[in-house]
Design a protein around this motif. Structure first.
Motif, PDB file in Angstrom:
ATOM      1  N   HIS A  23       4.810   0.245  -8.021  1.00 16.48           N
ATOM      2  CA  HIS A  23       4.036  -0.994  -8.095  1.00 16.48           C
ATOM      3  C   HIS A  23       4.851  -2.146  -7.510  1.00 16.48           C
ATOM      4  N   GLY A  69       2.593   1.843  -3.183  1.00 22.43           N
ATOM      5  CA  GLY A  69       1.597   2.309  -4.160  1.00 22.43           C
ATOM      6  C   GLY A  69       1.362   3.806  -4.017  1.00 22.43           C
ATOM      7  N   MET A  70       1.226   4.248  -2.781  1.00 22.67           N
ATOM      8  CA  MET A  70       1.011   5.689  -2.514  1.00 22.67           C
ATOM      9  C   MET A  70       2.193   6.515  -3.009  1.00 22.67           C
ATOM     10  N   PHE A  73      -3.805  -0.612  -5.582  1.00 28.67           N
ATOM     11  CA  PHE A  73      -2.497  -0.538  -6.244  1.00 28.67           C
ATOM     12  C   PHE A  73      -2.134  -1.839  -6.955  1.00 28.67           C
ATOM     13  N   ASP A  74      -3.082  -2.783  -6.939  1.00 25.93           N
ATOM     14  CA  ASP A  74      -2.974  -4.001  -7.728  1.00 25.93           C
ATOM     15  C   ASP A  74      -1.657  -4.772  -7.534  1.00 25.93           C
ATOM     16  N   LYS A 130      -6.739   5.794  -8.336  1.00 26.07           N
ATOM     17  CA  LYS A 130      -6.876   4.318  -8.269  1.00 26.07           C
ATOM     18  C   LYS A 130      -8.253   3.944  -7.727  1.00 26.07           C
ATOM     19  N   PHE A 182       0.838  -1.207   0.000  1.00 23.10           N
ATOM     20  CA  PHE A 182       0.000   0.000   0.000  1.00 23.10           C
ATOM     21  C   PHE A 182       0.874   1.259   0.000  1.00 23.10           C
ATOM     22  N   ILE A 237      -2.722  10.051  -6.534  1.00 18.41           N
ATOM     23  CA  ILE A 237      -2.522   8.683  -7.040  1.00 18.41           C
ATOM     24  C   ILE A 237      -3.603   7.775  -6.466  1.00 18.41           C
ATOM     25  N   LEU A 238      -3.813   7.855  -5.148  1.00 23.41           N
ATOM     26  CA  LEU A 238      -4.802   6.981  -4.508  1.00 23.41           C
ATOM     27  C   LEU A 238      -6.210   7.317  -4.999  1.00 23.41           C
ATOM     28  N   CYS A 240      11.035   4.720  -3.373  1.00 27.61           N
ATOM     29  CA  CYS A 240      10.550   5.291  -4.638  1.00 27.61           C
ATOM     30  C   CYS A 240      11.653   6.059  -5.374  1.00 27.61           C
ATOM     31  N   SER A 255      -2.696  10.567   2.678  1.00 24.58           N
ATOM     32  CA  SER A 255      -3.646   9.765   1.896  1.00 24.58           C
ATOM     33  C   SER A 255      -4.899  10.586   1.571  1.00 24.58           C
TER      34      SER A 255
END
Ligand code: FAD
Length: 352
Positions: free
Chosen positions: A41, A36-37, A89-90, A347, A33, A343-344, A324, A338
């Motif tokens: 990926h 992803g944030m 975020f798959d 998604k 998570f 990005i979140l 990152c 968040s």
């Protein structure tokens, strides 16, 4: 929730990924998570066949009481909520895969090899492997393997499976006592078998156990396991001995709680600074002594480290801020909450 898991049986070329997380316990799941944030990926590998690490493997139905904002949540529920949180975020899961080898690539990033032969190329590597692969300590009982998974267990996955049965629990630590207290009210009979009067378990649990034994709600038996009686994997009784006398205890199910061996195994030879089997990290970003390799959760060590789930969550957040920069070195990285993460938001919109 069912995580996206990949069947790699036919894959021979390396799987390219931005970040590879080794271990899908609570720390690894929350790392997916947080990465992803931060725009990264993740792929996750785990030796086990499901996500959740110790919470799902060792205490799936026990309530955890120290997860912020969850006065009580079981290990299983926690893993399900973490999966749900990371889902936008798959992340891609690869179960039944043991990470064994690691090579630093001259052009940057890492090649990580699994015991199965599968390999990954990753820009950043996150070790969230807990204490390593979780293996219960087994007593030297003849024919034990024929009963394992049928009537002899090392963990309770579903309390209902033990209802109305004769149960023997062997051990003197917290797991043995906790499960004795929990299962006794629903069992036909429950015997706690321990080789000595002293226990490693919490004193309050021992007091409750003795009170229940005095009230006839369970039995406490001093003794050591000597054998298993039954056929085709189904127990009828266990053989035990105490002070030179051997006796049988009726048993449909035997739970063995003799502790765990957690071995980092091959990971500890990857060249990172280690201390007592854990990866030494810088607490600013949870990076190991090898730039680009991070360690979080029970796998890492630093002054004051507490092996708590919430520590792993904090460590994952700081790790992602640095990881990152390896994955997208040319981008500007700024911390965002968040509540204001574009990005979140994007998604989540895609999923609704
Ligand atoms: P783990 O949960 O250990 O997950 C690590 C994962 O990595 C595992 O799934 C493992 O299979 C995998 N793995 C290891 N090596 C490899 C490899 N080479 N390749 C691929 N995969 C690998 N904590 C609390 O905060 N509150 C509590 O109330 C609490 N109660 C507990 C009760 C019990 C009985 C136990 C045993 C622990 C308890 N804990 C509690 C501790 C908590 O469970 C751990 O701190 C937490 O699970 C650590 O999370 P993790 O993700 O770092 O590691």
């Amino acid at each position: 929730m069912c995580p996206r898991s990949r069947d790699d049986a036919m894959t021979s070329s390396p799987v390219d990924c931005e970040a590879l997380i080794i271990g899908a316990g609570p720390a690894g799941l929350f790392a997916a998570f947080q990465l992803g944030m931060a725009g990264v990926h993740a792929h996750l590998v785990d030796v086990l066949d499901r996500p959740g690490g110790q919470c799902v493997e060792l205490y799936p139905q026990k309530p955890i009481h120290d997860i912020p904002a969850h006065p009580a949540i079981t290990g299983e529920q926690l893993a399900a909520r973490l999966l749900e949180q990371a889902a936008p975020f798959d992340p891609v899961f690869h179960f039944r895969e043991r990470a064994e080898t690691m090579r630093q690539n001259p052009e940057g990033g890492f090649s990580v090899g699994m015991a199965s032969g599968l390999s990954f190329h990753a820009r950043a590597l996150v070790i969230a492997a807990g204490g390593g692969s979780i293996q219960p300590k087994k007593p030297p009982l003849r024919g034990l393997d024929a009963f394992e998974g049928k009537s002899v267990f090392y963990a309770v996955r579903n309390k209902a499976d033990f209802a109305g049965l004769d149960i023997v629990i062997a051990g003197g630590g917290d797991s043995a006592l906790d499960w004795a207290l929990e299962l006794a009210p629903r069992a036909k009979s429950l015997t706690l078998l321990h080789r000595r009067k002293e226990f490693r378990a919490a004193a309050a649990s021992v007091r409750r156990m003795r009170a229940m034994a005095d009230a006839g709600q369970m039995r406490f038996q001093l003794g050591q396991l000597r054998g298993l009686i039954g056929e085709n994997g189904q127990l009828r009784a266990v053989k035990a001995a105490h002070e030179g006398k051997t006796f049988d205890i009726p048993a449909d199910r035997l739970l063995l709680f003799f502790g765990l061996t957690n071995k980092m195994g091959a990971l500890s030879g990857w060249g990172m600074n280690m201390q007592g089997g854990q990866v030494v990290v810088n607490t600013e970003n949870f990076e190991s002594s090898i730039p680009g390799i991070f360690a979080i959760g029970d796998a890492c060590i630093y002054p004051g480290k507490l092996k708590l789930i919430l520590s792993g969550f904090h460590e994952a957040a700081l790790m992602a801020q640095k990881a990152c920069t390896y994955v997208h070195p040319d981008e500007h990285h700024a911390f965002v909450h968040s509540t204001s993460s574009e990005i979140l938001a994007e998604k989540l919109k895609e999923r609704n």
